[in-house]
Design a protein around this motif. Structure first.
Motif, mmCIF file in Angstrom:
data_model
loop_
_atom_site.group_PDB
_atom_site.id
_atom_site.type_symbol
_atom_site.label_atom_id
_atom_site.label_comp_id
_atom_site.label_asym_id
_atom_site.label_seq_id
_atom_site.Cartn_x
_atom_site.Cartn_y
_atom_site.Cartn_z
ATOM 1 N N UNK A 1 46.078 -55.619 -15.236
ATOM 2 C CA UNK A 1 47.253 -56.470 -15.939
ATOM 3 C C UNK A 1 46.752 -57.216 -17.036
ATOM 4 N N UNK A 2 47.568 -57.192 -18.318
ATOM 5 C CA UNK A 2 46.899 -58.140 -19.265
ATOM 6 C C UNK A 2 48.167 -58.880 -19.784
ATOM 7 N N UNK A 3 47.973 -60.077 -20.112
ATOM 8 C CA UNK A 3 49.029 -60.971 -20.639
ATOM 9 C C UNK A 3 48.420 -61.646 -21.943
ATOM 10 N N UNK A 4 49.416 -61.533 -22.997
ATOM 11 C CA UNK A 4 49.185 -62.044 -23.986
ATOM 12 C C UNK A 4 49.929 -63.399 -24.709
ATOM 13 N N UNK A 5 49.190 -64.495 -24.961
ATOM 14 C CA UNK A 5 49.668 -65.496 -25.464
ATOM 15 C C UNK A 5 49.490 -65.979 -26.848
ATOM 16 N N UNK A 6 50.410 -66.901 -27.691
ATOM 17 C CA UNK A 6 49.943 -66.998 -28.735
ATOM 18 C C UNK A 6 50.211 -68.456 -29.143
ATOM 19 N N UNK A 7 49.788 -69.113 -30.028
ATOM 20 C CA UNK A 7 50.031 -70.363 -30.565
ATOM 21 C C UNK A 7 50.590 -70.568 -31.693
ATOM 22 N N UNK A 8 51.346 -69.328 -32.173
ATOM 23 C CA UNK A 8 52.030 -69.241 -33.373
ATOM 24 C C UNK A 8 53.508 -69.664 -33.328
ATOM 25 N N UNK A 9 54.086 -69.636 -31.964
ATOM 26 C CA UNK A 9 55.540 -69.800 -31.845
ATOM 27 C C UNK A 9 55.853 -71.227 -31.330
ATOM 28 N N UNK A 10 55.465 -71.655 -30.105
ATOM 29 C CA UNK A 10 55.782 -72.877 -29.408
ATOM 30 C C UNK A 10 55.231 -73.980 -30.311
ATOM 31 N N UNK A 11 53.775 -73.860 -30.730
ATOM 32 C CA UNK A 11 53.001 -74.943 -31.418
ATOM 33 C C UNK A 11 53.222 -74.839 -32.877
ATOM 34 N N UNK A 12 54.093 -74.008 -33.335
ATOM 35 C CA UNK A 12 54.197 -73.825 -34.874
ATOM 36 C C UNK A 12 52.721 -73.529 -35.750
ATOM 37 N N UNK A 13 51.870 -73.042 -34.948
ATOM 38 C CA UNK A 13 50.743 -73.127 -35.511
ATOM 39 C C UNK A 13 50.215 -71.584 -36.003
ATOM 40 N N UNK A 14 51.180 -70.570 -36.469
ATOM 41 C CA UNK A 14 51.110 -69.448 -36.820
ATOM 42 C C UNK A 14 50.109 -69.151 -37.871
ATOM 43 N N UNK A 15 49.868 -70.260 -38.925
ATOM 44 C CA UNK A 15 48.634 -70.077 -39.911
ATOM 45 C C UNK A 15 47.558 -70.149 -39.353
ATOM 46 N N UNK A 16 47.123 -70.626 -38.271
ATOM 47 C CA UNK A 16 45.815 -70.870 -37.534
ATOM 48 C C UNK A 16 45.325 -69.470 -37.165
ATOM 49 N N UNK A 17 46.062 -68.674 -36.950
ATOM 50 C CA UNK A 17 45.819 -67.356 -36.359
ATOM 51 C C UNK A 17 45.087 -67.502 -34.913
ATOM 52 N N UNK A 18 45.672 -68.151 -33.656
ATOM 53 C CA UNK A 18 44.987 -68.165 -32.692
ATOM 54 C C UNK A 18 45.955 -67.628 -31.405
ATOM 55 N N UNK A 19 45.411 -66.726 -30.744
ATOM 56 C CA UNK A 19 46.190 -66.217 -29.627
ATOM 57 C C UNK A 19 45.384 -66.144 -28.249
ATOM 58 N N UNK A 20 45.589 -65.837 -27.128
ATOM 59 C CA UNK A 20 44.914 -65.787 -26.023
ATOM 60 C C UNK A 20 45.117 -64.496 -25.247
ATOM 61 N N UNK A 21 44.110 -63.842 -24.867
ATOM 62 C CA UNK A 21 44.125 -62.485 -23.800
ATOM 63 C C UNK A 21 43.795 -63.283 -22.594
ATOM 64 N N UNK A 22 44.915 -62.885 -21.648
ATOM 65 C CA UNK A 22 44.484 -63.389 -20.188
ATOM 66 C C UNK A 22 44.517 -62.311 -19.326
ATOM 67 N N UNK A 23 43.379 -62.078 -18.704
ATOM 68 C CA UNK A 23 43.251 -60.692 -17.913
ATOM 69 C C UNK A 23 42.004 -60.781 -17.134
ATOM 70 N N UNK A 24 41.527 -59.697 -16.243
ATOM 71 C CA UNK A 24 40.552 -59.701 -15.538
ATOM 72 C C UNK A 24 39.300 -59.898 -16.338
ATOM 73 N N UNK A 25 38.372 -60.536 -15.958
ATOM 74 C CA UNK A 25 37.038 -60.997 -16.459
ATOM 75 C C UNK A 25 36.391 -59.963 -17.199
ATOM 76 N N UNK A 26 36.292 -58.594 -16.556
ATOM 77 C CA UNK A 26 35.518 -57.484 -16.844
ATOM 78 C C UNK A 26 36.281 -57.083 -18.231
ATOM 79 N N UNK A 27 37.717 -56.949 -18.007
ATOM 80 C CA UNK A 27 38.325 -56.410 -19.284
ATOM 81 C C UNK A 27 38.096 -57.373 -20.643
ATOM 82 N N UNK A 28 38.010 -58.677 -20.431
ATOM 83 C CA UNK A 28 37.898 -59.391 -21.550
ATOM 84 C C UNK A 28 36.661 -59.313 -22.121
ATOM 85 N N UNK A 29 35.398 -59.104 -21.385
ATOM 86 C CA UNK A 29 34.179 -58.992 -21.622
ATOM 87 C C UNK A 29 34.176 -57.913 -22.648
ATOM 88 N N UNK A 30 34.805 -56.695 -22.155
ATOM 89 C CA UNK A 30 34.935 -55.500 -23.118
ATOM 90 C C UNK A 30 35.636 -55.491 -24.387
#
Ligand SMILES: Cc1ncc(COP(=O)(O)O)c(C=O)c1O
Length: 343
Positions: A188-217
């Protein structure tokens, strides 16, 4: 490269209207940016550091066990096909349609077979899929999938070695529907973004939420310093600003209702949307889009299906300008030409 909203410089050139005179409603970005404070000068001089507590703050904000900061969720969208389906085999990937087109593009580029899906036919198609890619709330339809249903679909896919990828770029206004608190589950992988709700699209920040092993890869694939020091600094402060989250949620909810009401009042009733945008189908979307552009109002046009997306004006003056244009539109076109959104 695919079409996106926000190409205001292009619009200014194409329509001969100076940049400063445009009302840009072509994106789903909050027009009121989280108030960015001045940053320590040293931040520009030093390399970004992974142990700056950004990850801890993000884990608390998302209620997720493992998170990886990336240079916008777009960076993950492009890297995930290689990670979730390594090797030469062609897989059958179910993808919501219409939806944020970068997902389909990334999976197509990686050589997989795409199965376009509507929310109604996912259940029946699921047994033949190796992976399912959904956007919730969906851009542009606004459709939100129930957590219970998503977890059932995930279980079904994971039991066969398949995966569920959920893009929650527009979820921050409705966190109760997020799968973030289950994102540690395998496949299972969930993607989040700081571009929309925070209005920080220019900062280019998002997050991947997933199992630790997958994030390491994933981190290995993306390499070091993918998010700049100034962006990490701003992201950490924005994610920790709980009072602002509450105020902004209430503000955006009010704006979303206002936009929905305004468009409906002038005969352009949306068929879906979120707090940050409204979406309506219209047989003459190309002409209506062009008409608004001639007034200096930039909308997001979709040709398939023929439809328009309206983002939020950022000022009272912007709201008044949109209302005046909607009034003019109704008077300019015969009601049967414009004024009958296709339901
Ligand atoms: C549904 C969705 N996901 C992801 C993105 C990419 O956002 P970012 O790379 O700014 O996090 C967008 C941008 O429009 C989007 O609409």
């Amino acid at each position: 490269m695919l079409e996106h909203g926000g190409k205001l410089r292009w619009a200014a050139k194409r329509y001969g209207i100076p940049l400063a005179q445009w009302l840009d409603l072509s994106t789903g970005i909050n027009p009121v940016t989280w108030p960015v404070p001045p940053q320590p000068a040293a931040i520009w001089n030093r390399l970004p550091e992974d142990d700056d507590d950004l990850v801890e703050v993000a884990r608390a904000y998302y209620s997720a066990r493992s998170v990886l900061p990336v240079a916008g969720s777009q960076a993950a969208i492009m890297a995930l096909p290689g990670l979730l389906c390594p090797g030469p085999g062609k897989r059958r990937i179910g993808i919501l349609s219409p939806s944020y087109a970068e997902h389909a593009y990334a999976w197509q580029q990686a050589g997989h077979e795409l199965v376009p899906l509507s929310p109604e036919n996912i259940e029946a198609t699921l047994p033949g899929l190796d992976g399912l890619v959904l956007v919730s709330p969906n851009n542009p339809t606004g459709h939100i999938f129930s957590k219970t249903t998503l977890l059932q679909w995930h279980e079904n896919l994971a039991a066969r070695g398949g995966f569920l990828l959920i893009d929650e770029a527009f979820m921050d206004a409705t966190p109760e529907h997020s799968l973030a608190d289950h994102s540690h589950l395998s496949n299972l992988v969930v993607l989040r973004s700081l571009g929309k709700f925070f209005g920080l699209a220019g900062a280019r920040v998002g997050f991947v939420l997933a199992h630790h092993d997958l994030l390491e890869k994933l981190q290995e694939i993306l390499g070091p310093w993918t998010v700049s020091g100034p962006s990490r600094y701003v992201a950490k402060a924005a994610l920790a600003d709980v009072d602002w989250h509450h105020e902004n949620r209430a503000y955006l909810e009010m704006c979303g209702e206002r936009l929905q009401g305004l468009l409906s009042h002038y005969g352009l009733a949306p068929v879906g949307g979120t707090a940050l945008f409204q979406w309506l189908r219209h047989d003459d979307a190309i002409q209506v889009h062009d008409w608004f552009a001639r007034q200096g109002i930039w909308l997001r046009l979709f040709e398939e299906p023929s439809s328009l997306r309206f983002g939020l004006p950022g000022t009272e003056e912007g709201w008044q300008r949109l209302e005046a244009a909607l009034q003019d539109l109704q008077e300019t076109f015969a009601p049967k030409e414009v004024g009958e959104a296709v339901l």
